[in-house]
Design an enzyme around this catalytic site. Structure first.
Site, PDB file in Angstrom:
ATOM      1  N   GLY A  12       5.146   3.216   3.735  1.00  0.00           N
ATOM      2  CA  GLY A  12       5.951   2.190   3.054  1.00  0.00           C
ATOM      3  C   GLY A  12       6.435   2.726   1.713  1.00  0.00           C
ATOM      4  O   GLY A  12       5.715   3.475   1.064  1.00  0.00           O
ATOM      5  N   ARG A  74       7.362   5.525   9.049  1.00  0.00           N
ATOM      6  CA  ARG A  74       5.917   5.484   9.329  1.00  0.00           C
ATOM      7  C   ARG A  74       5.525   6.387  10.507  1.00  0.00           C
ATOM      8  O   ARG A  74       4.476   6.211  11.116  1.00  0.00           O
ATOM      9  CB  ARG A  74       5.489   4.037   9.600  1.00  0.00           C
ATOM     10  CG  ARG A  74       5.579   3.133   8.365  1.00  0.00           C
ATOM     11  CD  ARG A  74       4.711   1.917   8.531  1.00  0.00           C
ATOM     12  NE  ARG A  74       4.813   0.991   7.422  1.00  0.00           N
ATOM     13  CZ  ARG A  74       4.081   1.066   6.307  1.00  0.00           C
ATOM     14  NH1 ARG A  74       3.207   2.035   6.160  1.00  0.00           N
ATOM     15  NH2 ARG A  74       4.220   0.167   5.350  1.00  0.00           N
ATOM     16  N   ILE A 134       1.501   0.584  -3.200  1.00  0.00           N
ATOM     17  CA  ILE A 134       1.258  -0.613  -4.025  1.00  0.00           C
ATOM     18  C   ILE A 134      -0.149  -1.156  -3.767  1.00  0.00           C
ATOM     19  O   ILE A 134      -0.646  -1.964  -4.522  1.00  0.00           O
ATOM     20  CB  ILE A 134       2.307  -1.711  -3.768  1.00  0.00           C
ATOM     21  CG1 ILE A 134       2.211  -2.238  -2.323  1.00  0.00           C
ATOM     22  CG2 ILE A 134       3.705  -1.225  -4.084  1.00  0.00           C
ATOM     23  CD1 ILE A 134       2.915  -3.572  -2.122  1.00  0.00           C
ATOM     24  N   ASP A 135      -0.787  -0.705  -2.664  1.00  0.00           N
ATOM     25  CA  ASP A 135      -2.093  -1.266  -2.277  1.00  0.00           C
ATOM     26  C   ASP A 135      -3.261  -0.705  -3.108  1.00  0.00           C
ATOM     27  O   ASP A 135      -4.331  -1.298  -3.131  1.00  0.00           O
ATOM     28  CB  ASP A 135      -2.380  -0.986  -0.795  1.00  0.00           C
ATOM     29  CG  ASP A 135      -1.279  -1.496   0.113  1.00  0.00           C
ATOM     30  OD1 ASP A 135      -0.601  -2.463  -0.276  1.00  0.00           O
ATOM     31  OD2 ASP A 135      -1.080  -0.914   1.197  1.00  0.00           O
ATOM     32  N   GLY A 178      -1.315  -5.817   0.080  1.00  0.00           N
ATOM     33  CA  GLY A 178      -2.513  -5.044  -0.250  1.00  0.00           C
ATOM     34  C   GLY A 178      -3.160  -4.431   0.975  1.00  0.00           C
ATOM     35  O   GLY A 178      -4.225  -3.830   0.901  1.00  0.00           O
ATOM     36  N   HIS A 179      -2.527  -4.648   2.142  1.00  0.00           N
ATOM     37  CA  HIS A 179      -3.051  -4.142   3.415  1.00  0.00           C
ATOM     38  C   HIS A 179      -4.472  -4.656   3.609  1.00  0.00           C
ATOM     39  O   HIS A 179      -4.675  -5.856   3.558  1.00  0.00           O
ATOM     40  CB  HIS A 179      -2.936  -2.616   3.460  1.00  0.00           C
ATOM     41  CG  HIS A 179      -3.038  -2.062   4.852  1.00  0.00           C
ATOM     42  ND1 HIS A 179      -2.405  -2.627   5.914  1.00  0.00           N
ATOM     43  CD2 HIS A 179      -3.714  -0.987   5.335  1.00  0.00           C
ATOM     44  CE1 HIS A 179      -2.689  -1.939   7.012  1.00  0.00           C
ATOM     45  NE2 HIS A 179      -3.484  -0.939   6.680  1.00  0.00           N
ATOM     46  N   GLN A 299       7.390  -7.421  -3.608  1.00  0.00           N
ATOM     47  CA  GLN A 299       6.407  -6.705  -4.430  1.00  0.00           C
ATOM     48  C   GLN A 299       6.621  -5.202  -4.444  1.00  0.00           C
ATOM     49  O   GLN A 299       6.066  -4.494  -5.266  1.00  0.00           O
ATOM     50  CB  GLN A 299       4.983  -7.001  -3.904  1.00  0.00           C
ATOM     51  CG  GLN A 299       4.589  -8.434  -4.042  1.00  0.00           C
ATOM     52  CD  GLN A 299       3.470  -8.813  -3.081  1.00  0.00           C
ATOM     53  OE1 GLN A 299       2.326  -8.916  -3.476  1.00  0.00           O
ATOM     54  NE2 GLN A 299       3.796  -9.017  -1.827  1.00  0.00           N
TER      55      GLN A 299
HETATM   56  O1  F6P Z   1       1.232  -0.182   2.332  1.00  0.00           O
HETATM   57  C1  F6P Z   1       2.150  -0.913   1.628  1.00  0.00           C
HETATM   58  C2  F6P Z   1       2.446  -2.209   2.316  1.00  0.00           C
HETATM   59  O2  F6P Z   1       3.412  -2.889   1.547  1.00  0.00           O
HETATM   60  C3  F6P Z   1       1.248  -3.109   2.580  1.00  0.00           C
HETATM   61  O3  F6P Z   1       0.874  -3.830   1.445  1.00  0.00           O
HETATM   62  C4  F6P Z   1       1.757  -3.950   3.707  1.00  0.00           C
HETATM   63  O4  F6P Z   1       0.674  -4.360   4.513  1.00  0.00           O
HETATM   64  C5  F6P Z   1       2.636  -3.018   4.477  1.00  0.00           C
HETATM   65  O5  F6P Z   1       2.994  -1.979   3.592  1.00  0.00           O
HETATM   66  C6  F6P Z   1       3.906  -3.638   5.012  1.00  0.00           C
HETATM   67  O6  F6P Z   1       4.530  -2.700   5.816  1.00  0.00           O
HETATM   68  P1  F6P Z   1       6.028  -2.752   6.298  1.00  0.00           P
HETATM   69  O7  F6P Z   1       6.894  -2.378   5.147  1.00  0.00           O
HETATM   70  O8  F6P Z   1       6.079  -1.739   7.394  1.00  0.00           O
HETATM   71  O9  F6P Z   1       6.299  -4.144   6.744  1.00  0.00           O
END
Ligand code: F6P
Length: 373
Positions: A12, A74, A134-135, A178-179, A299
Site C-alpha cells: 500500500g 501488492r 501507515i500501520d 492499522g491492519h 489516512q
Molecule cells: O498497510 C496499509 C493499509 O492501509 C492498511 O492499514 C490497510 O489494512 C490496507 O493497507 C488497505 O489496503 P488496500 O489499499 O489494498 O485496500
C-alpha cells in the site's frame, strides 16, 4: 564503471515514499556518483521490466508529494498472477536485474515487502529495504514512515467528529486503519481524546464499552467517541477464530480442513462490517443514537508530515551509505533515534504489535479511556 541501483515501491502507498526515493537517489547520485533507476508498480514492474529514469531533475520537487511517483502494487515475486495463472516469477526478476546491470535493488515497503525482499536476497540479489507503512507494524524498527502523517489525519478526524457528536448527543464509532495492529487507533485515540479505543491487541467486550458510555451519560456527557482499529475483534469473535484455527490445525482429512478454512473466511467477511455492527450494538445497549465513520484511504493520502519527511530522508540517505559499504540483505531501521541495518531475516514474517505494557496503553487507562476490557 558507474554503479547502477534499482528502486521500487511495493504494498500500500504511504506518505513519505517520495521523500525516501529522493533521499536514496540524491545521496546515491550526488554523494556517491552512482546511477538510479526506478521500476514501476512494485515487483510487477521488475518482472515486466518497466523502468523510469530517475536521473537529472526527476527527483526534484517530489519531497512534499504524497503517494509514490513509481506506482505500487501488492504482487509477490514468487506468486504473481500472470496470464490468468499464479506463477513464480523469481527467475524473470533475476534475469531483469542482471539485464539492467544492477549492483543492488532498494525495496520500499511494509511487512509483505520485507518478506518478498528476503526471498529475492536469498535468491542471490543485492537487496536493501526501507520500512514504510501507515500501520507502523514492521518489526525491528521503532517507527515506519507514513505513520506520523496518518496519525495526524486520524487525530484531526476525531477532533472534527467530537463537535458533531457533542451537538447531537450521539455515539460516533470511528474506524481507523492499522491492519492487524492498533498503533494508529491507539495513538490517534489518545491524541484525539476518544472515550473508548478498541485495538486488535485487546479483544473487546461490547458490554464494557456500553457501560463506559452509560457512565459518561450519568456524569452529564451525552456523547461518546469510540475509536476502533480495523483489525480489532470482539472477544466472541476472537474465540470463534481461535476455535476454527485449531480445527484447521487438528483436522486429519482434507474435507475437514477445508470446512474450517471456509468458516474462517466467513468470519473474516463478517468482520469487514465490524464497525457498523458495533454502532448498532452500542445503540441497542445504551439507547443513544449512533453513527459510524470509516476513515479508510483518506489516512494514506496527501502530503507527508514534517516528521515523515525527515524520517524518510534520513533512512533513504542512510540506505545510500549502506549500499556504498556493500551492506545488503538488510532493512534500514530507525532504532533509538539512530539508523541501523537490520538483517532481513529478523524482520520478515514478524509483526510489531503494540506491547500490552506499552506506555500508550497505560496513558489511555490513566486518563479514563475504556479499552474494551
Ligand atoms: O498497510 C496499509 C493499509 O492501509 C492498511 O492499514 C490497510 O489494512 C490496507 O493497507 C488497505 O489496503 P488496500 O489499499 O489494498 O485496500
Amino acid at each position: 564503471m558507474t554503479k547502477k541501483i534499482g528502486i521500487l515501491t511495493a504494498g500500500g502507498d504511504s506518505p513519505g515514499l517520495n521523500a525516501a526515493i529522493r533521499g536514496v537517489g540524491k545521496a546515491l547520485e550526488g554523494h556517491y556518483g552512482m546511477q538510479i533507476v526506478g521500476f514501476r508498480d512494485g515487483f510487477r514492474g521488475l518482472v515486466e521490466n518497466r523502468t523510469v529514469d530517475l536521473g537529472g531533475s526527476a527527483l526534484s520537487g517530489i519531497l512534499t508529494v504524497g503517494g509514490t511517483i513509481l506506482g505500487t502494487g501488492r504482487d509477490k515475486p514468487h506468486k504473481m498472477l500472470v496470464d490468468g495463472e499464479v506463477r513464480d516469477m523469481t527467475e524473470t526478476i533475476i534475469k531483469n536485474y542482471h539485464a539492467n546491470d544492477l549492483h543492488a535493488l532498494v525495496c520500499l515497503g511494509g511487512g509483505g515487502t520485507q518478506k518478498n525482499a528476503l526471498h529475492l536476497a536469498q535468491s542471490g540479489l543485492n537487496i536493501i529495504t526501507l520500512p514504510k507503512t501507515i500501520d507502523n507494524d514492521v518489526a525491528r524498527t521503532d517507527v515506519t514512515f507514513g505513520f506520523d502523517t496518518a496519525l495526524g489525519i486520524a487525530t484531526e478526524a476525531i477532533d472534527r467528529l467530537h463537535s458533531t457528536a457533542h451537538s447531537h448527543h450521539r455515539i460516533i464509532v470511528v474506524e481507523i486503519m492499522g491492519h492487524r495492529t492498533g498503533w494508529l487507533a491507539l495513538g490517534s485515540g489518545i491524541a484525539g481524546g476518544a472515550d473508548a479505543i478498541l485495538v486488535p491487541e485487546i479483544p473487546y467486550d461490547v458490554n464494557s464499552v456500553a457501560d463506559a458510555i452509560k457512565n459518561r451519560v450519568r456524569k452529564g456527557r451525552s456523547f461518546s467517541i469510540v475509536a476502533i482499529a480495523e483489525g480489532a475483534v470482539s472477544r466472541a469473535h476472537a474465540d470463534e477464530v481461535a476455535k476454527f484455527e485449531q480445527h484447521r490445525l487438528d483436522a486429519t482429512d482434507k474435507a475437514e480442513k477445508k470446512r474450517a478454512k471456509k468458516k474462517l473466511e466467513k468470519l473474516r467477511a463478517v468482520h469487514a462490517d465490524h464497525a457498523i455492527n458495533l454502532g448498532h450494538e452500542l445503540e441497542a445497549l445504551t439507547e443513544l443514537e449512533s453513527r459510524v465513520s470509516i476513515l479508510g484511504h483518506l489516512q494514506r493520502g496527501g502530503t507527508p508530515s514534517a516528521a515523515d519527511r525527515i524520517l524518510a530522508s534520513r533512512l533513504g540517505s542512510a540506505c545510500a551509505d549502506f549500499i556504498s559499504q556493500g551492506i545488503f540483505g538488510v532493512m534500514v531501521a530507525d532504532r533509538g533515534g539512530q539508523t541501523e541495518a537490520v538483517p532481513l531475516d529478523q524482520v520478515a514474517g514478524r509483526r510489531k504489535e503494540v506491547p500490552l505494557d506499552h506506555p500508550w496503553f497505560t496513558t489511555a487507562r490513566r486518563v479514563g479511556t475504556n479499552l474494551g476490557d
